[in-house]
Design a protein around this motif. Sequence first.
Motif, PDB file in Angstrom:
ATOM      1  N   ASP A   1      15.050  -3.029-111.421  1.00 38.52           N
ATOM      2  CA  ASP A   1      13.760  -3.365-112.019  1.00 38.52           C
ATOM      3  C   ASP A   1      12.648  -2.879-111.087  1.00 38.52           C
ATOM      4  O   ASP A   1      12.729  -3.065-109.872  1.00 38.52           O
ATOM      5  CB  ASP A   1      13.638  -4.876-112.209  1.00 38.52           C
ATOM      6  N   PRO A   2      11.588  -2.268-111.619  1.00 40.43           N
ATOM      7  CA  PRO A   2      10.525  -1.763-110.742  1.00 40.43           C
ATOM      8  C   PRO A   2       9.714  -2.896-110.124  1.00 40.43           C
ATOM      9  O   PRO A   2       9.451  -3.909-110.772  1.00 40.43           O
ATOM     10  CB  PRO A   2       9.665  -0.921-111.689  1.00 40.43           C
ATOM     11  N   TYR A   3       9.321  -2.698-108.873  1.00 40.60           N
ATOM     12  CA  TYR A   3       8.486  -3.675-108.174  1.00 40.60           C
ATOM     13  C   TYR A   3       7.096  -3.110-107.888  1.00 40.60           C
ATOM     14  O   TYR A   3       6.097  -3.747-108.125  1.00 40.60           O
ATOM     15  CB  TYR A   3       9.147  -4.106-106.868  1.00 40.60           C
ATOM     16  N   GLY A   4       7.032  -1.888-107.371  1.00 39.26           N
ATOM     17  CA  GLY A   4       5.740  -1.280-107.050  1.00 39.26           C
ATOM     18  C   GLY A   4       5.923  -0.111-106.113  1.00 39.26           C
ATOM     19  O   GLY A   4       6.883   0.654-106.233  1.00 39.26           O
ATOM     20  N   ILE A   5       5.028   0.017-105.156  1.00 38.80           N
ATOM     21  CA  ILE A   5       5.103   1.112-104.198  1.00 38.80           C
ATOM     22  C   ILE A   5       4.833   0.601-102.791  1.00 38.80           C
ATOM     23  O   ILE A   5       4.160  -0.404-102.594  1.00 38.80           O
ATOM     24  CB  ILE A   5       4.111   2.255-104.515  1.00 38.80           C
ATOM     25  N   ASN A   6       5.381   1.309-101.816  1.00 40.64           N
ATOM     26  CA  ASN A   6       4.930   1.213-100.432  1.00 40.64           C
ATOM     27  C   ASN A   6       3.969   2.359-100.202  1.00 40.64           C
ATOM     28  O   ASN A   6       4.189   3.463-100.707  1.00 40.64           O
ATOM     29  CB  ASN A   6       6.100   1.331 -99.464  1.00 40.64           C
ATOM     30  N   PHE A   7       2.918   2.133 -99.424  1.00 38.78           N
ATOM     31  CA  PHE A   7       1.878   3.153 -99.293  1.00 38.78           C
ATOM     32  C   PHE A   7       1.341   3.224 -97.874  1.00 38.78           C
ATOM     33  O   PHE A   7       1.096   2.202 -97.228  1.00 38.78           O
ATOM     34  CB  PHE A   7       0.732   2.864-100.261  1.00 38.78           C
ATOM     35  N   THR A   8       1.176   4.465 -97.384  1.00 39.83           N
ATOM     36  CA  THR A   8       0.520   4.744 -96.114  1.00 39.83           C
ATOM     37  C   THR A   8      -0.658   5.679 -96.380  1.00 39.83           C
ATOM     38  O   THR A   8      -0.461   6.788 -96.879  1.00 39.83           O
ATOM     39  CB  THR A   8       1.484   5.415 -95.125  1.00 39.83           C
ATOM     40  N   PRO A   9      -1.887   5.259 -96.088  1.00 39.68           N
ATOM     41  CA  PRO A   9      -3.043   6.115 -96.359  1.00 39.68           C
ATOM     42  C   PRO A   9      -2.993   7.425 -95.588  1.00 39.68           C
ATOM     43  O   PRO A   9      -2.402   7.522 -94.505  1.00 39.68           O
ATOM     44  CB  PRO A   9      -4.231   5.257 -95.896  1.00 39.68           C
ATOM     45  N   GLY A  10      -3.611   8.446 -96.150  1.00 41.47           N
ATOM     46  CA  GLY A  10      -3.685   9.748 -95.514  1.00 41.47           C
ATOM     47  C   GLY A  10      -4.819   9.835 -94.517  1.00 41.47           C
ATOM     48  O   GLY A  10      -5.701   8.973 -94.455  1.00 41.47           O
ATOM     49  N   ARG A  11      -4.816  10.907 -93.750  1.00 41.61           N
ATOM     50  CA  ARG A  11      -5.805  11.083 -92.695  1.00 41.61           C
ATOM     51  C   ARG A  11      -7.220  11.222 -93.251  1.00 41.61           C
ATOM     52  O   ARG A  11      -8.176  10.669 -92.704  1.00 41.61           O
ATOM     53  CB  ARG A  11      -5.435  12.305 -91.861  1.00 41.61           C
ATOM     54  N   ARG A  12      -7.369  11.957 -94.357  1.00 42.87           N
ATOM     55  CA  ARG A  12      -8.710  12.190 -94.911  1.00 42.87           C
ATOM     56  C   ARG A  12      -9.371  10.896 -95.366  1.00 42.87           C
ATOM     57  O   ARG A  12     -10.588  10.765 -95.273  1.00 42.87           O
ATOM     58  CB  ARG A  12      -8.627  13.166 -96.080  1.00 42.87           C
ATOM     59  N   ALA A  13      -8.568   9.964 -95.881  1.00 46.61           N
ATOM     60  CA  ALA A  13      -9.134   8.700 -96.340  1.00 46.61           C
ATOM     61  C   ALA A  13      -9.539   7.796 -95.180  1.00 46.61           C
ATOM     62  O   ALA A  13     -10.322   6.864 -95.366  1.00 46.61           O
ATOM     63  CB  ALA A  13      -8.135   7.974 -97.228  1.00 46.61           C
ATOM     64  N   GLN A  14      -9.004   8.081 -94.003  1.00 51.27           N
ATOM     65  CA  GLN A  14      -9.271   7.223 -92.852  1.00 51.27           C
ATOM     66  C   GLN A  14     -10.261   7.825 -91.865  1.00 51.27           C
ATOM     67  O   GLN A  14     -10.759   7.118 -90.981  1.00 51.27           O
ATOM     68  CB  GLN A  14      -7.957   6.934 -92.113  1.00 51.27           C
TER      69      GLN A  14
ATOM     70  N   ASP B   1       6.060  -5.420-120.701  1.00 53.67           N
ATOM     71  CA  ASP B   1       7.033  -4.542-121.359  1.00 53.67           C
ATOM     72  C   ASP B   1       7.848  -3.701-120.388  1.00 53.67           C
ATOM     73  O   ASP B   1       8.534  -2.762-120.796  1.00 53.67           O
ATOM     74  CB  ASP B   1       6.330  -3.615-122.360  1.00 53.67           C
ATOM     75  N   LEU B   2       7.809  -4.028-119.075  1.00 51.54           N
ATOM     76  CA  LEU B   2       8.512  -3.219-118.079  1.00 51.54           C
ATOM     77  C   LEU B   2       9.556  -4.025-117.311  1.00 51.54           C
ATOM     78  O   LEU B   2       9.866  -3.721-116.175  1.00 51.54           O
ATOM     79  CB  LEU B   2       7.498  -2.591-117.117  1.00 51.54           C
ATOM     80  N   GLY B   3      10.088  -5.032-117.954  1.00 52.19           N
ATOM     81  CA  GLY B   3      11.177  -5.796-117.356  1.00 52.19           C
ATOM     82  C   GLY B   3      10.819  -7.215-116.993  1.00 52.19           C
ATOM     83  O   GLY B   3      11.623  -8.130-117.139  1.00 52.19           O
ATOM     84  N   TYR B   4       9.588  -7.427-116.513  1.00 45.83           N
ATOM     85  CA  TYR B   4       9.095  -8.769-116.209  1.00 45.83           C
ATOM     86  C   TYR B   4       7.586  -8.656-116.039  1.00 45.83           C
ATOM     87  O   TYR B   4       7.022  -7.552-115.934  1.00 45.83           O
ATOM     88  CB  TYR B   4       9.755  -9.365-114.968  1.00 45.83           C
ATOM     89  N   TYR B   5       6.916  -9.766-116.025  1.00 47.27           N
ATOM     90  CA  TYR B   5       5.452  -9.789-115.980  1.00 47.27           C
ATOM     91  C   TYR B   5       4.942  -9.162-114.683  1.00 47.27           C
ATOM     92  O   TYR B   5       5.284  -9.594-113.596  1.00 47.27           O
ATOM     93  CB  TYR B   5       4.963 -11.236-116.086  1.00 47.27           C
ATOM     94  N   GLY B   6       4.121  -8.103-114.810  1.00 49.48           N
ATOM     95  CA  GLY B   6       3.544  -7.451-113.643  1.00 49.48           C
ATOM     96  C   GLY B   6       4.465  -6.470-112.947  1.00 49.48           C
ATOM     97  O   GLY B   6       4.171  -6.030-111.829  1.00 49.48           O
ATOM     98  N   ALA B   7       5.575  -6.101-113.590  1.00 47.10           N
ATOM     99  CA  ALA B   7       6.538  -5.189-112.959  1.00 47.10           C
ATOM    100  C   ALA B   7       5.879  -3.883-112.550  1.00 47.10           C
ATOM    101  O   ALA B   7       5.118  -3.291-113.303  1.00 47.10           O
ATOM    102  CB  ALA B   7       7.692  -4.902-113.924  1.00 47.10           C
ATOM    103  N   GLY B   8       6.176  -3.445-111.332  1.00 46.99           N
ATOM    104  CA  GLY B   8       5.695  -2.158-110.848  1.00 46.99           C
ATOM    105  C   GLY B   8       4.297  -2.159-110.289  1.00 46.99           C
ATOM    106  O   GLY B   8       3.806  -1.116-109.851  1.00 46.99           O
ATOM    107  N   SER B   9       3.632  -3.314-110.272  1.00 49.24           N
ATOM    108  CA  SER B   9       2.203  -3.332-109.951  1.00 49.24           C
ATOM    109  C   SER B   9       1.891  -3.546-108.483  1.00 49.24           C
ATOM    110  O   SER B   9       0.746  -3.362-108.066  1.00 49.24           O
ATOM    111  CB  SER B   9       1.522  -4.448-110.756  1.00 49.24           C
ATOM    112  N   PHE B  10       2.878  -3.909-107.682  1.00 46.60           N
ATOM    113  CA  PHE B  10       2.588  -4.363-106.327  1.00 46.60           C
ATOM    114  C   PHE B  10       2.517  -3.204-105.330  1.00 46.60           C
ATOM    115  O   PHE B  10       3.238  -2.210-105.450  1.00 46.60           O
ATOM    116  CB  PHE B  10       3.643  -5.367-105.878  1.00 46.60           C
ATOM    117  N   VAL B  11       1.643  -3.337-104.342  1.00 44.36           N
ATOM    118  CA  VAL B  11       1.455  -2.331-103.295  1.00 44.36           C
ATOM    119  C   VAL B  11       1.738  -2.973-101.944  1.00 44.36           C
ATOM    120  O   VAL B  11       1.155  -4.000-101.595  1.00 44.36           O
ATOM    121  CB  VAL B  11       0.032  -1.742-103.321  1.00 44.36           C
ATOM    122  N   LEU B  12       2.653  -2.362-101.206  1.00 48.05           N
ATOM    123  CA  LEU B  12       3.048  -2.834 -99.887  1.00 48.05           C
ATOM    124  C   LEU B  12       2.793  -1.729 -98.858  1.00 48.05           C
ATOM    125  O   LEU B  12       2.672  -0.564 -99.224  1.00 48.05           O
ATOM    126  CB  LEU B  12       4.529  -3.204 -99.880  1.00 48.05           C
ATOM    127  N   PRO B  13       2.733  -2.052 -97.581  1.00 49.01           N
ATOM    128  CA  PRO B  13       2.516  -1.012 -96.560  1.00 49.01           C
ATOM    129  C   PRO B  13       3.760  -0.183 -96.289  1.00 49.01           C
ATOM    130  O   PRO B  13       4.852  -0.489 -96.766  1.00 49.01           O
ATOM    131  CB  PRO B  13       2.113  -1.826 -95.321  1.00 49.01           C
TER     132      PRO B  13
END
Length: 547
Positions: free
Chosen positions: A384-397, A422-434
């Motif tokens: 089941d999808p949870y979300g993404i892990n994300f590391t900002p790029g140099r230009r944004a920082q 409609d993606l498996g559970y309420y809020g599926a795929g929406s979370f952002v982690l480091p």
Amino acid sequence: MRRIGFFKLSLIVLAIYLFLCLPSDAGLLFLSGGDKAPKFKFEHHFQENIDKLIAGSLESSIVWDRLAEMTDTFGNRLVGSDALEKSIDWIIGKVKGDGLSVTTEEVVVDYWERNEESLYFLSPTRGRVKLHMLGLGRSPATPVDKDGINHGITAEIIVVTSKEELEQLGAAGELKGRVVLYNKPFEAYSTDVIYRSMGATWAQEHGAVAVLVRSVAPLSLQTAHTGNAYPASIPAASISIEDAQLLARVLNRHQQDPKQFPDWPKVHLTMNAQTTLNSKKSRNIVVELKGRELPEEVVVVGGHIDSWDVGSGAIDDGAGCFIAWETVRQLSRLDKPPRRTVRAVFWTSEENGAAGGRVYAANHPETNTTRHVFAFESDYGVFDPYGINFTPGRRAQEGPHRFNSYEYLTAAGEHFLGSRKDLGYYGAGSFVLPNGIGADIAPLCKQGVACAQFRPADPFPLPYSTSPYYIKKNDVKSESRELGHRRHHHDGEDAQDPPRRPVDSGYFYYHHTEADTMGAFTPDQVKNSAAVMAVWTFIAAESRVEF
């Protein structure tokens, strides 16, 4: 006339400045009003296109069907094998059938072959007891005699649970001529995998003749977990958790009561593995959809197409590749492509040193005219999808384009996915982690490109499970749980499952084992994951911001 306080006036001036200066799809709407006040606005066509991407991803089981056909037809895809190259040819044919642009990149790779191998516990009461083992990648074979015959190694075992214990026993001469068993209980893959990768090199310094490593996993059904080991002069193999515990118990009895248990436990290990360096040619697959406004700015999304030579490589990482492929297919079906170019890449040789990722980065360097703005990898399985892990790029920082891209993506996830059911559970795929750095995109991340990893929900954390064998109970109500960044549940009549958590230990039930098959996930989970990957890729490719 009522006086406006200095603080309020400052907020008004700042709001006007940001509203005029920020891009149209990342404008500031509110600076106050509580934690739930919206901060970013998104262009109206975002929602329309995201709805189309999700509907398209959910309309058929094409991703599941294709992955099942490939893995059923060709099996696992060890780098350097004919099965891998036949799978690549098969994929290219299917991509062309979709009407998409596809090219390949040659990658020179090492070739490690397992060949015949076995491990026996030489029990004084039961005789030869066959143990569950898998040789580790890059391990050498057990020695051959003067006639070139491999009789294997018969030796006493010595059990350690840490490197410190190994060093102490080594200094006392206890390891010489023995087989070292690393019997470390699982805590986390990131900290425990070093025993698999470096255990042989540590033990050989103290005269050990071979190494056995307890599978780096939280649970086992007599499943050994393979994986790469740093090249050493002594053979190394993984054994199941149960067999590691068996050997540890037998040795402990001998050490505690040598009169009753006089025999120091021995094993017989035979391995016929071979490694030939730079001996094979493989390929990255690159599927590209040109951007309509900024074709020189690239969003790359993908996984690795090679696998280990056990199981079928469906989880690690066929599914990751195929949901990236489906992402480009769905984006190509929109009325117009995203602003930026999107590339789906099937990297080769990730399991054997990540040569495919390095070759891709070298072939597509960051220049003043062409650059990657977002690199998105899937290599944690597809549940089941949870979300993404994300590391900002140099230009944004740094510099004139500074922008809180982490906050922007968090807002986007909440806005476009946070209330969907409609993606498996309420809020599926929406979370952002480091921490979005992955093995194949690491060369891009090091150059300052923004990086993300697709994150599924863990398949087996109690009290719920996203396993295909889990039976949901409709009367289960969601429980409140704050995990630090926002609530991962929905309270109400539609709530059926306790809160999800991002994948961690559950993925390693399957990782690098014979259990890595299509049976680990369902067609619906693949559909939902493909939809979520398409949404995040669209946000990255359509937004005007720097990530």
